[in-house]
Design an enzyme around this catalytic site. Structure first.
Site, PDB file in Angstrom:
ATOM      1  N   ARG A  65       0.834  -1.217   0.000  1.00 36.60           N
ATOM      2  CA  ARG A  65       0.000   0.000   0.000  1.00 36.60           C
ATOM      3  C   ARG A  65       0.868   1.267   0.000  1.00 36.60           C
ATOM      4  O   ARG A  65       0.539   2.251  -0.664  1.00 36.60           O
ATOM      5  CB  ARG A  65      -0.907  -0.024   1.235  1.00 36.60           C
ATOM      6  CG  ARG A  65      -1.832   1.181   1.313  1.00 36.60           C
ATOM      7  CD  ARG A  65      -2.892   0.974   2.387  1.00 36.60           C
ATOM      8  NE  ARG A  65      -3.881   2.045   2.368  1.00 36.60           N
ATOM      9  CZ  ARG A  65      -4.156   2.816   3.419  1.00 36.60           C
ATOM     10  NH1 ARG A  65      -3.527   2.638   4.566  1.00 36.60           N
ATOM     11  NH2 ARG A  65      -5.074   3.754   3.317  1.00 36.60           N
ATOM     12  N   HIS A  69       0.685   4.493  -2.423  1.00 37.69           N
ATOM     13  CA  HIS A  69       0.477   5.863  -1.921  1.00 37.69           C
ATOM     14  C   HIS A  69       1.650   6.772  -2.257  1.00 37.69           C
ATOM     15  O   HIS A  69       1.486   7.977  -2.382  1.00 37.69           O
ATOM     16  CB  HIS A  69       0.215   5.838  -0.407  1.00 37.69           C
ATOM     17  CG  HIS A  69      -1.188   5.411  -0.068  1.00 37.69           C
ATOM     18  ND1 HIS A  69      -1.805   5.720   1.118  1.00 37.69           N
ATOM     19  CD2 HIS A  69      -2.099   4.695  -0.777  1.00 37.69           C
ATOM     20  CE1 HIS A  69      -3.052   5.215   1.125  1.00 37.69           C
ATOM     21  NE2 HIS A  69      -3.234   4.582  -0.008  1.00 37.69           N
ATOM     22  N   ASN A  97      -3.263   8.371   5.205  1.00 40.06           N
ATOM     23  CA  ASN A  97      -2.022   7.689   5.601  1.00 40.06           C
ATOM     24  C   ASN A  97      -1.848   7.521   7.105  1.00 40.06           C
ATOM     25  O   ASN A  97      -1.257   6.551   7.564  1.00 40.06           O
ATOM     26  CB  ASN A  97      -0.807   8.450   5.061  1.00 40.06           C
ATOM     27  CG  ASN A  97      -0.697   8.350   3.549  1.00 40.06           C
ATOM     28  OD1 ASN A  97      -1.124   7.352   2.956  1.00 40.06           O
ATOM     29  ND2 ASN A  97      -0.150   9.377   2.920  1.00 40.06           N
ATOM     30  N   HIS A 196      -6.163  -5.629  -2.243  1.00 37.18           N
ATOM     31  CA  HIS A 196      -6.991  -5.709  -1.037  1.00 37.18           C
ATOM     32  C   HIS A 196      -7.243  -7.152  -0.603  1.00 37.18           C
ATOM     33  O   HIS A 196      -8.026  -7.392   0.309  1.00 37.18           O
ATOM     34  CB  HIS A 196      -8.309  -4.942  -1.234  1.00 37.18           C
ATOM     35  CG  HIS A 196      -8.112  -3.458  -1.236  1.00 37.18           C
ATOM     36  ND1 HIS A 196      -9.113  -2.559  -1.497  1.00 37.18           N
ATOM     37  CD2 HIS A 196      -7.002  -2.708  -1.007  1.00 37.18           C
ATOM     38  CE1 HIS A 196      -8.640  -1.321  -1.430  1.00 37.18           C
ATOM     39  NE2 HIS A 196      -7.355  -1.385  -1.146  1.00 37.18           N
TER      40      HIS A 196
END
Ligand code: HEM
Ligand SMILES: *[C@@H]1O[C@H](CO)[C@@H](O)[C@H](O)[C@H]1NC(C)=O
Length: 329
Positions: A65, A69, A97, A196
């Site tokens: 992740r 990001h 975050n 996910h």
């Protein structure tokens, strides 16, 4: 200048801008970039990811992740790793975050080792790209070569995380647009959402679907009843406990598999942004196909990670190689 010459010069300008664009977007990352300058770079990163994973297998989800990001905000330039200062609130402290992003200490540990072995050579942005790949591989995904040679950026703004990272309330068209803005296709969006299959979510990211959905129903009617019931027990209404988390793929949260897609087909996608993938014919077909073919999805996932890893990278003389991933030089 005659009209023929005008046409030719316009043509030449067009062609050269076109070529510059290609050079810019295909900036010279290359597999094995550190082969001569720091031959053990990728090995050292992998060791630190493995060590961290043994202590807490959630770091794999965290690192995959984190790379996403990083790449969606100012490109894959390690800007997500920079700490806030008294005069600047950095990306990592923006709501998408903080407090949910995890795994920073793995990057710090790898950086410390690399600085000791070959100081000033391996960028933080590359360490993160390698670590995300290692995380995919450790959790059962397909390993892939990571083109490297990214440099680190010197800017990290909380406000940019808010505007560039898609929130979990988006529908399929909005998601497609958010990924298109980063040069990724709708299919890559569907493929990458399969990440996910790993990790967890805090209650706040989906509790709107359980308690105050819209004017006609308090609970999202597209969410399976039994799953909703379980989620309500895990996330009581109005909870402000930041430690409450649920796995996104309830059966195998530390395994890179297609459980995510089978869950969506059973109306058990955790976020609106997950469940929405079966609301358009094209994306629904991809969800079905991925659910049926682990190898196909895992192959597409690795390719999409490589593509995502090229978003707006800094190379050559642009940017820097940070000595400490949390602080600009
Ligand atoms: C399609 C748009 C996406 C949205 C709206 C979205 C949203 C979210 C949200 C809200 C969380 C839970 C955060 C929390 O509350 O703890 C999450 C977790 C996660 N996301 Fe996404 N995400 C998206 C795409 C991606 C992509 C492209 C990747 C990677 C390739 C990714 C990887 C992950 C992982 C691995 C976790 C679990 C993190 C952990 O356990 O620490 N996501 N995402
Ligand atoms: C509430 O959500 C459902 C399912 O998405 C939808 O069918 C319904 O029209 C929505 N109601 C309102 C008032 O928006």
């Amino acid at each position: 200048m005659g009209s023929k010459q005008v046409i030719i010069s316009v043509f030449v300008t067009l062609i050269s801008t076109f070529c510059l664009c290609i050079v810019k977007s295909e900036a010279q990352l290359k597999v094995g970039f550190y082969q001569n300058s720091c031959g053990l770079a990728e090995f050292i990163v992998k060791q630190e990811v493995l060590k961290g994973f043994i202590r807490d297998n959630g770091v794999a989800a965290g690192l995959v992740r984190m790379h996403f990001h990083d790449c969606f905000v100012r490109g894959c330039d390690g800007s997500v790793l920079i700490d806030s200062t008294p005069t600047n609130t950095a990306e990592k402290d923006a709501p998408p975050n903080n407090p949910s992003l995890r795994g920073f200490e793995i990057i710090d540990n790898a950086k410390a080792k690399l600085e000791a072995v070959c100081g000033g050579v391996v960028s933080c942005a590359d360490i993160l790209a390698f670590a995300a790949r290692d995380s995919v591989q450790i959790t059962g995904g397909i390993g892939y070569d990571v083109p490297s040679g990214r440099k680190d950026g010197r800017v990290s703004l909380s406000s940019e995380a808010l505007t560039n990272l898609p929130p979990p309330t988006l529908n399929v068209n909005q998601l497609t647009q958010a990924f298109a803005r980063k040069g990724l296709t709708q299919e890559e969006m569907v493929t990458l959402s399969g990440a996910h299959t790993l990790g967890r979510s805090h209650c706040a990211s989906f509790s709107n679907r359980l308690y105050n959905f819209n004017a006609t129903s308090s609970q999202d009617p597209t969410l399976d009843q039994f799953y909703a019931g379980r989620l309500k027990r895990q996330c009581p209404q109005g909870t402000t406990n930041p430690n409450l988390v649920v796995p996104m793929d309830p059966f195998t949260p530390a395994f890179t598999d297609v459980g995510y897609y089978t869950a969506i087909l059973a109306n058990r996608g955790l976020f609106t942004s997950d469940q929405t993938l079966i609301t358009s014919p094209q994306t629904q077909a991809q969800v079905v196909q991925n659910a049926q073919n682990q190898f196909l999805w895992a192959t597409k996932f690795s390719a999409a990670m490589v593509h995502m890893g090229k978003i707006d990278v800094l190379t050559g003389n642009a940017g820097e190689v940070r000595a400490n991933c949390r602080v600009i030089n």
